[in-house]
Design a protein around this motif. Structure first.
Motif, PDB file in Angstrom:
ATOM      1  N   ARG A 174      -4.463  -9.551   0.086  1.00 14.38           N
ATOM      2  CA  ARG A 174      -5.409  -9.077   1.101  1.00 14.38           C
ATOM      3  C   ARG A 174      -6.848  -9.047   0.582  1.00 14.38           C
ATOM      4  O   ARG A 174      -7.788  -8.951   1.348  1.00 14.38           O
ATOM      5  CB  ARG A 174      -5.004  -7.684   1.602  1.00 14.38           C
ATOM      6  CG  ARG A 174      -5.056  -6.619   0.541  1.00 14.38           C
ATOM      7  CD  ARG A 174      -4.396  -5.335   0.992  1.00 14.38           C
ATOM      8  NE  ARG A 174      -5.364  -4.330   1.397  1.00 14.38           N
ATOM      9  CZ  ARG A 174      -5.070  -3.056   1.617  1.00 14.38           C
ATOM     10  NH1 ARG A 174      -3.814  -2.643   1.509  1.00 14.38           N
ATOM     11  NH2 ARG A 174      -5.980  -2.203   1.962  1.00 14.38           N
ATOM     12  N   ARG A 206       2.949   0.937  -8.591  1.00 16.36           N
ATOM     13  CA  ARG A 206       1.960   1.288  -7.583  1.00 16.36           C
ATOM     14  C   ARG A 206       2.468   2.425  -6.704  1.00 16.36           C
ATOM     15  O   ARG A 206       3.684   2.566  -6.518  1.00 16.36           O
ATOM     16  CB  ARG A 206       1.724   0.023  -6.709  1.00 16.36           C
ATOM     17  CG  ARG A 206       0.423   0.012  -6.004  1.00 16.36           C
ATOM     18  CD  ARG A 206       0.317  -0.996  -4.890  1.00 16.36           C
ATOM     19  NE  ARG A 206      -0.504  -0.354  -3.861  1.00 16.36           N
ATOM     20  CZ  ARG A 206      -0.797  -0.880  -2.701  1.00 16.36           C
ATOM     21  NH1 ARG A 206      -0.357  -2.067  -2.386  1.00 16.36           N
ATOM     22  NH2 ARG A 206      -1.526  -0.223  -1.838  1.00 16.36           N
ATOM     23  N   ARG A 217      -2.132  11.312   2.796  1.00 15.83           N
ATOM     24  CA  ARG A 217      -1.358  10.340   2.024  1.00 15.83           C
ATOM     25  C   ARG A 217      -1.390  10.728   0.553  1.00 15.83           C
ATOM     26  O   ARG A 217      -2.459  11.007   0.009  1.00 15.83           O
ATOM     27  CB  ARG A 217      -1.926   8.933   2.180  1.00 15.83           C
ATOM     28  CG  ARG A 217      -1.124   7.937   1.348  1.00 15.83           C
ATOM     29  CD  ARG A 217      -1.555   6.527   1.556  1.00 15.83           C
ATOM     30  NE  ARG A 217      -2.832   6.248   0.927  1.00 15.83           N
ATOM     31  CZ  ARG A 217      -3.466   5.093   1.064  1.00 15.83           C
ATOM     32  NH1 ARG A 217      -2.944   4.143   1.820  1.00 15.83           N
ATOM     33  NH2 ARG A 217      -4.613   4.887   0.472  1.00 15.83           N
ATOM     34  N   ASP A 240      -2.236   6.798  -3.846  1.00 17.99           N
ATOM     35  CA  ASP A 240      -1.834   5.387  -3.782  1.00 17.99           C
ATOM     36  C   ASP A 240      -2.526   4.663  -4.939  1.00 17.99           C
ATOM     37  O   ASP A 240      -3.477   3.923  -4.753  1.00 17.99           O
ATOM     38  CB  ASP A 240      -2.282   4.802  -2.430  1.00 17.99           C
ATOM     39  CG  ASP A 240      -1.788   3.376  -2.232  1.00 17.99           C
ATOM     40  OD1 ASP A 240      -1.059   2.870  -3.088  1.00 17.99           O
ATOM     41  OD2 ASP A 240      -2.139   2.765  -1.206  1.00 17.99           O
ATOM     42  N   ASP A 280      -1.172  -3.598   4.171  1.00 18.24           N
ATOM     43  CA  ASP A 280      -0.239  -4.060   3.143  1.00 18.24           C
ATOM     44  C   ASP A 280       0.943  -4.813   3.737  1.00 18.24           C
ATOM     45  O   ASP A 280       1.429  -5.772   3.139  1.00 18.24           O
ATOM     46  CB  ASP A 280       0.256  -2.872   2.309  1.00 18.24           C
ATOM     47  CG  ASP A 280      -0.728  -2.541   1.206  1.00 18.24           C
ATOM     48  OD1 ASP A 280      -1.129  -3.471   0.488  1.00 18.24           O
ATOM     49  OD2 ASP A 280      -1.111  -1.371   1.074  1.00 18.24           O
ATOM     50  N   GLU A 317       4.983  -0.246   4.864  1.00 16.03           N
ATOM     51  CA  GLU A 317       4.023  -1.289   4.502  1.00 16.03           C
ATOM     52  C   GLU A 317       4.639  -2.386   3.657  1.00 16.03           C
ATOM     53  O   GLU A 317       3.931  -3.200   3.069  1.00 16.03           O
ATOM     54  CB  GLU A 317       2.762  -0.702   3.855  1.00 16.03           C
ATOM     55  CG  GLU A 317       2.961   0.302   2.781  1.00 16.03           C
ATOM     56  CD  GLU A 317       1.653   0.983   2.349  1.00 16.03           C
ATOM     57  OE1 GLU A 317       0.564   0.588   2.786  1.00 16.03           O
ATOM     58  OE2 GLU A 317       1.741   1.911   1.540  1.00 16.03           O
TER      59      GLU A 317
END
Ligand code: PEP
Ligand code: MG
Length: 591
Positions: free
Chosen positions: A469, A362, A336, A339, A459, A435
């Motif tokens: 969350r 983000r 990934r 993030d 997410d 997400e």
């Protein structure tokens, strides 16, 4: 019954011990001045304290390198640098020489000046650096004031469950897992750097408790359940029995699970599921492999940036990606891209303070704006692709334009590598984390530009239900079995099938028995779970029939409430799986 406090699970495992409070806070410093003829002695004392702090940090760094790897140990470098920084050292010395402040007072004042200055000039982006500065301040001040070093306990004091407002990476790494058996905090999240380190060291942790000063006393006996996210203080006989039995069951089970890790993740009626691992650090690759991972479904790369004061180089990244890729020959490894934002702010990026960081600058948005950060990551991934089956996973994508732009960048970086004569492969795949509801609803469009989808339920649930969350107060509202989530999972699965691309799930939902059952029932045949959960989920998969999972999923899709969804799944899975043995957050069997 003991007094129960609920928080959010951050690191798996069950811990028994006595409560020990850790106040990692700036101590009260007396308002003391010195005589002019004491200046030299005071300066010597200050320098000796810095020297001691350097020695301690180097020791902790070495320990971190041994236990967690050299790359991870670099998070201590900013503090080591600060110890030589003239703003920190010279600034304090001046206050001793010119104002005749005693060393602790001078040091504290200088730290205060720097913190104010940094916080004012660069707002949220310096959070990490401020944490480093404060960490150092606490360490040095305790030394100067002759206080015992916080967070250091002798073997005979254990086993302990450490209760704190928050923790830091240095503190977590300096803890001996034989003495400190569990961590309970009010602040921090599962993705806080110290929580990642707790997981790597196998220390159970729970974060997000609402108030731990209420009814939690030093020396009290306690049980911490890192899977459910619970602290039981002053447990009675019944609590003790329940948890001891559970511990015995987990141990027996672990033995059984060792055998299971060598078997296929195949349902009773012969459907194979690709069961992959989620990794936070490269050093977890071997453990994931030992537990039977068939590849890596999510390699979070933020460890390369969070807590750092410089951008990670292409070479360092290449080594990390290569290490993980080579640990899984002939298996898919999903890397990934960074993030950042939300709750992760590296100190080298100028990130503005935002009202709603999780809805702000983000993930892919940051990468596409900060090409100096993103391009070397893409090059490192392209180079590592030579060593295996690499898949590039883009976080928080909403829009096809974002994917198209990344493809363009990849082509440009391929040209760069070619011109430099550096080997790379073009056989990588590119896909997105689904997400946000935008991505789920627009999956058909996105599928035309993606080689795969991976659903990030952590997410997706947060954005669908508008429930933070990381807010323990809302934990009961954060429900992945909400019908709106189930319908999106179904929709993305169907779109993926129609488009002929793989759909996997890498959010925590996949690592729970009912979640895995639901997902397989929705025809999602690739799951990626936190590496410690691999054998359990494999056991679950081996215990049911796809036909039953599909039937339950159909009922879940027709349900009108979360309770009905859960009921459909519990009834569908029936006796095939002993849900009580799992006691996960959404498996309905918490004692
Ligand atoms: C997710 O959102 O489900 C996910 C896997 O990513 P993270 O938990 O790192 O946000
Ligand atoms: Mg996510």
């Amino acid at each position: 019954m003991g007094r129960t406090h609920d928080g959010l699970p951050a690191s798996e495992g069950l811990a028994f011990g006595r409560i020990r409070r850790l106040d990692w806070e700036v101590p009260r410093v007396p308002d003391r001045s010195i005589e002019p003829d004491q200046v030299e002695a005071e300066l010597d004392e200050f320098r000796a304290a810095l020297e001691w702090a350097r020695g301690r940090l180097e020791q902790i760094r070495e320990e971190a390198a041994r236990r967690l790897g050299e790359m991870e140990a670099r998070i201590f470098d900013p503090q080591l640098l600060m110890l030589r920084d003239s703003e920190v050292v010279g600034g304090t010395e001046k206050l001793i020489e010119r104002n005749h402040f005693a060393a602790p007072r001078a040091f504290q004042l200088r730290m205060l000046e720097l913190k104010t200055l940094w916080a004012r000039t660069s707002s949220a982006m310096v959070l990490d650096r401020l944490n480093d500065l404060e960490d150092l301040e606490v360490r040095v001040l305790h030394r100067l004031l002759g206080h015992p070093e916080p967070g250091v306990w002798a073997d005979e004091e254990g086993p302990l469950i450490v209760v704190a407002r928050n923790l830091t990476p240095t503190l977590t790494v300096q803890m001996d897992p034989d003495v400190v058996r569990g961590l309970a905090t009010e602040q921090g999240t599962r993705t806080s750097h110290w929580a990642i380190l707790a997981r790597s060291q196998g220390i159970p942790a729970v974060v997000g408790f609402v108030r731990l000063d209420n009814g939690v006393e030093e020396g009290q006996e306690a049980i911490l359940d890192g899977r459910v996210g619970r602290l039981v203080v002053d447990p009675d006989e019944r609590d003790r029995t329940v948890y001891r039995e559970r511990q015995v069951r987990i141990r027996e089970w672990e033995e059984e699970l060792v055998q299971i890790s060598r078997l296929d993740a195949i349902t009773l009626d012969g459907h194979l599921v690709s069961l992959r691992a989620n990794l936070d650090l490269p050093s977890e690759a071997e453990r994931a492999r030992d537990r039977g991972a068939e590849g890596v479904g999510l390699f979070r790369t933020e460890f390369l940036v969070v807590g750092r004061n410089a951008m990670p180089g292409e070479e360092e990244q290449y080594e990390a990606y290569r290490h993980v890729t080579e640990s899984f020959p002939n298996r898919a490894v999903f890397i990934r891209t960074f993030d950042l934002g939300g709750d992760k702010f590296p100190s080298f990026l100028h990130m503005p303070a935002e009202e709603n960081p999780f809805l702000g600058w983000r993930a892919i948005r940051v990468c596409l704006d900060e090409l100096e950060l993103f391009r070397p990551q893409l090059r490192a991934i392209l180079r590592a692709s030579v060593h295996g089956d690499l898949r590039i996973l883009l976080p928080m994508v909403n829009d096809v334009a974002e994917v198209i732009r990344v493809r363009e960048l990849l082509r440009e970086e391929e040209a760069v590598l070619r011109s430099r004569g550096i080997a790379f492969s073009t056989s990588y795949k590119l896909g997105i984390l689904v997400e946000t509801p935008a991505a789920a609803l627009d999956a058909a469009e996105l599928a035309r530009h993606c080689d795969f989808f991976s659903i990030g339920t952590n997410d997706l649930v947060q954005y669908t239900l508008a429930v933070d969350r990381s807010n323990a107060r809302l934990a009961n509202l954060y429900n992945p079995f909400h019908p709106s989530v189930v319908r999106q999972l179904h929709q993305v699965s169907r779109v993926g099938q129609a488009a002929g691309i793989e759909v996997s799930v890498c959010g925590e939902l996949a690592g729970t028995p009912l979640g895995a059952f639901l997902l397989v029932g929705l025809d999602i045949h690739a799951l990626s779970v936190a590496w410690p959960n691999l054998p359990e989920i494999k056991k679950v998969i081996r215990s049911f029939r796809v036909e039953d999972a599909r039937k339950a999923a159909r009922r879940a899709l027709a349900a009108s409430t979360s309770e009905e969804v859960t009921q459909a799944l519990v009834e569908g899975i029936g006796d095939a799986v002993d849900l009580a043995a799992f006691s996960g957050r959404w498996s309905l069997s918490i004692p």
